[in-house]
Design a protein around this motif. Structure first.
Motif, mmCIF file in Angstrom:
data_model
loop_
_atom_site.group_PDB
_atom_site.id
_atom_site.type_symbol
_atom_site.label_atom_id
_atom_site.label_comp_id
_atom_site.label_asym_id
_atom_site.label_seq_id
_atom_site.Cartn_x
_atom_site.Cartn_y
_atom_site.Cartn_z
ATOM 1 N N GLU A 142 0.929 14.312 -10.215
ATOM 2 C CA GLU A 142 0.888 12.935 -9.749
ATOM 3 C C GLU A 142 -0.538 12.552 -9.362
ATOM 4 O O GLU A 142 -1.268 13.321 -8.740
ATOM 5 N N ASN A 143 -0.927 11.359 -9.766
ATOM 6 C CA ASN A 143 -2.231 10.823 -9.402
ATOM 7 C C ASN A 143 -2.090 10.121 -8.061
ATOM 8 O O ASN A 143 -1.412 9.108 -7.950
ATOM 9 N N ASN A 144 -2.723 10.666 -7.026
ATOM 10 C CA ASN A 144 -2.575 10.099 -5.682
ATOM 11 C C ASN A 144 -3.475 8.891 -5.441
ATOM 12 O O ASN A 144 -3.368 8.231 -4.410
ATOM 13 N N GLN A 145 -4.353 8.618 -6.374
ATOM 14 C CA GLN A 145 -5.203 7.444 -6.247
ATOM 15 C C GLN A 145 -4.353 6.192 -6.445
ATOM 16 O O GLN A 145 -3.529 6.122 -7.355
ATOM 17 N N VAL A 146 -4.523 5.218 -5.560
ATOM 18 C CA VAL A 146 -3.732 3.987 -5.638
ATOM 19 C C VAL A 146 -4.524 2.915 -6.368
ATOM 20 O O VAL A 146 -5.643 2.585 -5.980
ATOM 21 N N LYS A 147 -3.938 2.392 -7.428
ATOM 22 C CA LYS A 147 -4.567 1.318 -8.187
ATOM 23 C C LYS A 147 -3.937 -0.011 -7.785
ATOM 24 O O LYS A 147 -2.723 -0.091 -7.609
ATOM 25 N N SER A 148 -4.773 -1.017 -7.661
ATOM 26 C CA SER A 148 -4.303 -2.308 -7.186
ATOM 27 C C SER A 148 -4.493 -3.381 -8.249
ATOM 28 O O SER A 148 -5.567 -3.490 -8.849
ATOM 29 N N PHE A 149 -3.433 -4.158 -8.480
ATOM 30 C CA PHE A 149 -3.496 -5.263 -9.425
ATOM 31 C C PHE A 149 -2.881 -6.515 -8.799
ATOM 32 O O PHE A 149 -1.953 -6.419 -7.990
ATOM 33 N N ASN A 154 4.473 -1.788 -3.353
ATOM 34 C CA ASN A 154 3.941 -0.491 -3.760
ATOM 35 C C ASN A 154 4.950 0.191 -4.684
ATOM 36 O O ASN A 154 6.131 0.304 -4.343
ATOM 37 N N VAL A 155 4.481 0.611 -5.849
ATOM 38 C CA VAL A 155 5.385 1.221 -6.822
ATOM 39 C C VAL A 155 4.765 2.491 -7.380
ATOM 40 O O VAL A 155 3.537 2.677 -7.354
ATOM 41 N N TYR A 196 0.742 2.476 -7.520
ATOM 42 C CA TYR A 196 0.185 1.140 -7.672
ATOM 43 C C TYR A 196 0.508 0.279 -6.447
ATOM 44 O O TYR A 196 1.592 0.401 -5.856
ATOM 45 N N SER A 197 -0.425 -0.570 -6.110
ATOM 46 C CA SER A 197 -0.192 -1.618 -5.119
ATOM 47 C C SER A 197 -0.297 -2.949 -5.865
ATOM 48 O O SER A 197 -1.376 -3.320 -6.339
ATOM 49 N N GLU A 242 -7.757 0.348 -5.686
ATOM 50 C CA GLU A 242 -7.275 -0.445 -4.558
ATOM 51 C C GLU A 242 -8.416 -0.927 -3.677
ATOM 52 O O GLU A 242 -9.310 -0.189 -3.317
ATOM 53 N N GLU A 243 -8.350 -2.218 -3.334
ATOM 54 C CA GLU A 243 -9.324 -2.830 -2.451
ATOM 55 C C GLU A 243 -8.711 -2.989 -1.058
ATOM 56 O O GLU A 243 -7.495 -2.937 -0.892
#
Length: 206
Positions: A6-13, A53-54, A61-62, A182-183
């Motif tokens: 699992e990629n623990n980095q959160v990407k935000s869109f 958050n999904v 992802y956020s 994520e910002e």
């Protein structure tokens, strides 16, 4: 076989729902975010948003989801925010030909504010049995839109949730190549209006 980590980095869109009033944007917004449905026609005043958050494909992802007004008098208020969105759902009502005809206009508004934007077209209210537009009617209109990809059109239902998870996941796939990380939420720069106006108990909004 070794499991993918699992990629623990959160990407935000940021994803915006746009389209004519009454097509069910708020219903899609609420069904996907809170799994709730209100059969009344509730009109969004200006713009509102929520964060969901999904986890999808082992990524976190956020998603900041814009719910925008569809009435003509609010367009000058919402279009300046289009440049903030990474992707757009352009929504029409499967029982309303006028809302289908407006899809190209909404896409033009997107392109005026943001070139090379990512969008998916949604035909909402697929749960309704009567008075739905025929596939050839829909295709005749959509095929005239520049850069239209028929693989990015889905029939959905905010009432029963049909295809909503699938279309949001598809949007994440489209946007993920941008590698937007994520910002801080404070940088979002948008205040929720929190204003909804109930129009009628009898109008279809699903």
């Amino acid at each position: 076989m070794e499991q993918q980590k699992e990629n623990n980095q959160v990407k935000s869109f940021k994803i915006a729902l746009i389209g004519d009033t009454g097509v069910g944007k708020t219903s899609i917004f609420l069904k996907y975010h809170k799994n709730t449905f209100n059969g009344n026609h509730i009109t969004t005043v200006s713009i509102d948003f929520e964060v969901k958050n999904v986890k999808y494909n082992n990524n976190n992802y956020s998603i900041k989801i814009f719910d925008t007004a569809g009435q003509e008098r609010f367009k000058s208020m919402i279009t300046p925010y289009f440049h903030m969105a990474d992707g757009f759902f352009v929504v029409f009502d499967l029982t309303n030909k006028n809302s289908l005809d407006s899809v190209s206009h909404w896409i033009e508004l997107i392109n005026d504010k943001k070139k090379d934007s990512k969008f998916i077209i949604l035909g909402n209210k697929d749960d309704l049995e009567n008075n739905k537009l025929k596939d050839n009617e829909i295709n005749d209109v959509l095929n005239k839109i520049e850069n239209y990809n028929n693989k990015l059109f889905y029939k959905v239902s905010a009432k029963d949730g049909k295809n909503l998870t699938e279309v949001f996941n598809k949007m994440l796939e489209l946007l993920d190549n941008k590698n937007i990380i994520e910002e801080d939420n404070k940088s979002f720069g948008l205040k929720k209006t929190g204003k909804k106006q109930k129009i009628s108990n009898n109008k279809k909004c699903c």
